[in-house]
Design a protein around this motif. Structure first.
Motif, PDB file in Angstrom:
ATOM      1  N   SER A 151      -5.482  27.266 -10.611  1.00  0.00           N
ATOM      2  CA  SER A 151      -6.004  27.597 -10.039  1.00  0.00           C
ATOM      3  C   SER A 151      -5.745  27.904  -8.110  1.00  0.00           C
ATOM      4  O   SER A 151      -4.885  27.005  -7.440  1.00  0.00           O
ATOM      5  N   GLN A 152      -5.333  29.256  -7.447  1.00  0.00           N
ATOM      6  CA  GLN A 152      -4.746  29.822  -6.094  1.00  0.00           C
ATOM      7  C   GLN A 152      -6.063  29.207  -5.466  1.00  0.00           C
ATOM      8  O   GLN A 152      -5.664  28.483  -4.410  1.00  0.00           O
ATOM      9  N   SER A 153      -7.258  29.747  -5.437  1.00  0.00           N
ATOM     10  CA  SER A 153      -8.281  30.033  -4.176  1.00  0.00           C
ATOM     11  C   SER A 153      -9.031  27.989  -4.660  1.00  0.00           C
ATOM     12  O   SER A 153     -10.131  28.617  -3.977  1.00  0.00           O
ATOM     13  N   GLY A 154      -9.310  27.588  -5.021  1.00  0.00           N
ATOM     14  CA  GLY A 154     -10.018  26.743  -5.574  1.00  0.00           C
ATOM     15  C   GLY A 154     -11.017  26.469  -6.674  1.00  0.00           C
ATOM     16  O   GLY A 154     -11.981  25.555  -7.270  1.00  0.00           O
ATOM     17  N   ASN A 155     -11.318  28.636  -7.263  1.00  0.00           N
ATOM     18  CA  ASN A 155     -12.530  28.442  -8.005  1.00  0.00           C
ATOM     19  C   ASN A 155     -12.818  28.071  -9.543  1.00  0.00           C
ATOM     20  O   ASN A 155     -13.580  27.189  -9.790  1.00  0.00           O
ATOM     21  N   THR A 156     -10.958  28.053  -9.829  1.00  0.00           N
ATOM     22  CA  THR A 156     -10.869  27.967 -11.184  1.00  0.00           C
ATOM     23  C   THR A 156     -10.973  26.668 -11.269  1.00  0.00           C
ATOM     24  O   THR A 156     -11.488  25.344 -12.050  1.00  0.00           O
ATOM     25  N   VAL A 172      -8.998  34.974 -13.756  1.00  0.00           N
ATOM     26  CA  VAL A 172      -8.047  36.532 -14.164  1.00  0.00           C
ATOM     27  C   VAL A 172      -7.007  37.637 -13.180  1.00  0.00           C
ATOM     28  O   VAL A 172      -8.053  37.740 -12.239  1.00  0.00           O
ATOM     29  N   LYS A 199      -5.551  41.086 -13.778  1.00  0.00           N
ATOM     30  CA  LYS A 199      -5.541  42.092 -14.511  1.00  0.00           C
ATOM     31  C   LYS A 199      -5.827  41.096 -15.905  1.00  0.00           C
ATOM     32  O   LYS A 199      -6.939  41.499 -16.092  1.00  0.00           O
ATOM     33  N   THR A 223     -12.205  32.497 -14.315  1.00  0.00           N
ATOM     34  CA  THR A 223     -12.908  32.656 -12.775  1.00  0.00           C
ATOM     35  C   THR A 223     -12.272  34.069 -12.915  1.00  0.00           C
ATOM     36  O   THR A 223     -11.552  34.545 -13.243  1.00  0.00           O
ATOM     37  N   GLY A 251     -13.279  37.999 -10.353  1.00  0.00           N
ATOM     38  CA  GLY A 251     -14.077  38.750  -9.304  1.00  0.00           C
ATOM     39  C   GLY A 251     -14.289  39.966 -10.687  1.00  0.00           C
ATOM     40  O   GLY A 251     -15.389  39.656 -11.389  1.00  0.00           O
ATOM     41  N   MET A 271     -13.653  42.646 -12.873  1.00  0.00           N
ATOM     42  CA  MET A 271     -13.357  43.295 -13.469  1.00  0.00           C
ATOM     43  C   MET A 271     -12.988  42.266 -14.534  1.00  0.00           C
ATOM     44  O   MET A 271     -11.511  42.202 -14.477  1.00  0.00           O
ATOM     45  N   ASN A 276     -15.471  33.699  -6.204  1.00  0.00           N
ATOM     46  CA  ASN A 276     -15.024  34.856  -4.795  1.00  0.00           C
ATOM     47  C   ASN A 276     -13.759  35.545  -5.159  1.00  0.00           C
ATOM     48  O   ASN A 276     -12.705  34.630  -5.275  1.00  0.00           O
TER      49      ASN A 276
END
Ligand SMILES: Cc1cc2nc3c(=O)[nH]c(=O)nc-3n(C[C@H](O)[C@H](O)[C@H](O)COP(=O)(O)O)c2cc1C
Length: 320
Positions: free
Chosen positions: A9-14, A57, A59, A85, A87, A89, A117
């Motif tokens: 998880s990079q920005s925390g969502n996952t 995700v 790509k 998680t 955006g 697509m 997000n």
């Protein structure tokens, strides 16, 4: 039953979803552990009966997740579920990831995805999916975690009919064209990432090195290594996290970020809106940001003009 939930998880969502899944799984399994993919090796997986693997995700799949399943020794039917998680697509993720997990010898017992997000230099701020994952998403994730444990037990007891079929590759054609075009891009579409050693405060800060998805950065060696090229990063997976989290502005995009994102602002607007309107009609997407408030004129790094653009906790404070 012992369950290990592995996430990137990079920005925390996952990470938020992974914790909800773990909470749900704890209602049905004896042991549920949760770990960032950075702290997992194949040997430790042998102690567990069921694995959950989640990521954003990118790509299709992020390169570290791809590295995980491509290098995995034969898993001899070990149960796994996949979660993500995303955006706008998500189309290619499960059709790419699930067959690859199967190829690594896992039995894939389920999959689920949630909106999250989006934090990228040139993407609108606020983004369409801001506010996700929300409480309802987390409740669904808890349910999913519990369901995966119960399903794994039943499959082990002989109900093999509960193993779901591999996903069909039936992505909406507009989405497929957009993603294939992105996959074919050469170099990082957000710009080449360049580090200015004069502005870098290493060893006082090692954020870029600690958080690099591909372990491309080593500032402790001589000469220092930075990015996919050794002296800069031009990987086409479209990550610019080091640029986003550098506290001193020592990392920049070339061409200059403002010049770089200007032409792309609004290019994907029509496609994003078509996809999300359809998802909303199907009940798959709940908006927290009204469509006309999406910040197409205020891309992330223009809306947040201070370094770091995104603040990450020091790595050693990450409990998993
Ligand atoms: C490099 C990169 C590529 C992305 N590519 C896609 C994509 O192809 N499709 C999509 O729906 N979202 C895409 N996203 C959005 C992320 O999937 C979404 O923001 C996700 O919730 C982030 O999860 P995290 O906070 O756990 O890192 C991308 C984000 C990044 C940073």
């Amino acid at each position: 039953m012992k369950v290990l939930i592995i996430y990137f998880s990079q920005s925390g969502n996952t990470k938020k979803i992974a914790h909800s899944i773990a909470e749900g799984a704890r209602g049905a399994a004896e042991v549920v552990d949760i770990k960032s993919i950075k702290h997992v090796n194949y040997e430790m997986m042998q102690d567990y009966d069921l694995i959950g693997l989640g990521s954003p995700v990118w790509k299709a799949d992020p390169p570290n997740i791809r590295r995980f399943y491509e290098n995995a020794p034969d898993q001899k039917g070990k149960h796994i579920f996949s979660f993500a998680t995303h955006g706008t697509m998500p189309g290619f993720y499960f059709p790419v990831v699930l067959p690859n997990l199967k190829k690594a010898g896992f039995t894939v017992i389920g999959s689920a995805r949630w909106y999250g997000n989006v934090v990228m230099p040139g993407m609108p701020e606020p983004y369409y999916t801001a506010g996700h994952p929300d409480e309802q998403d987390c409740e669904e994730a808890k349910e999913f975690g519990k369901e995966m444990v119960l399903r794994s037990r039943r499959i082990s007891a002989g109900e093999t009919g509960l193993i779901p079929p591999m996903p069909k590759n039936d992505i909406d054609p507009d989405q497929a064209v957009a993603i294939v075009n992105m996959l074919l891009e050469y170099g990082n579409p957000q710009g080449k990432i360049i580090r200015d050693p004069e502005k870098c405060i290493y060893p006082k800060c090692s954020c870029c090195m600690d958080y690099c998805t591909m372990d491309y950065i080593d500032l402790s060696c001589t000469p220092q290594k930075f990015g996919s090229e050794g002296c800069c990063c031009d990987d086409n997976h479209e990550c610019a996290w080091c640029f986003m989290i550098c506290p001193t502005g020592a990392i920049r995009l070339d061409p200059d970020v403002y010049e770089h994102i200007k032409p792309s602002i609004g290019v994907r607007k029509t496609l994003f809106e078509k996809i999300l309107n359809e998802a909303e009609e199907k009940g798959d997407f709940r908006r927290h940001v009204p469509a006309d408030e999406v910040g197409f004129n205020t891309p992330y790094v223009i809306a947040h003009q201070k370094h770091p653009y995104f603040r990450v906790p020091p790595m050693n404070q990450n409990e998993d």
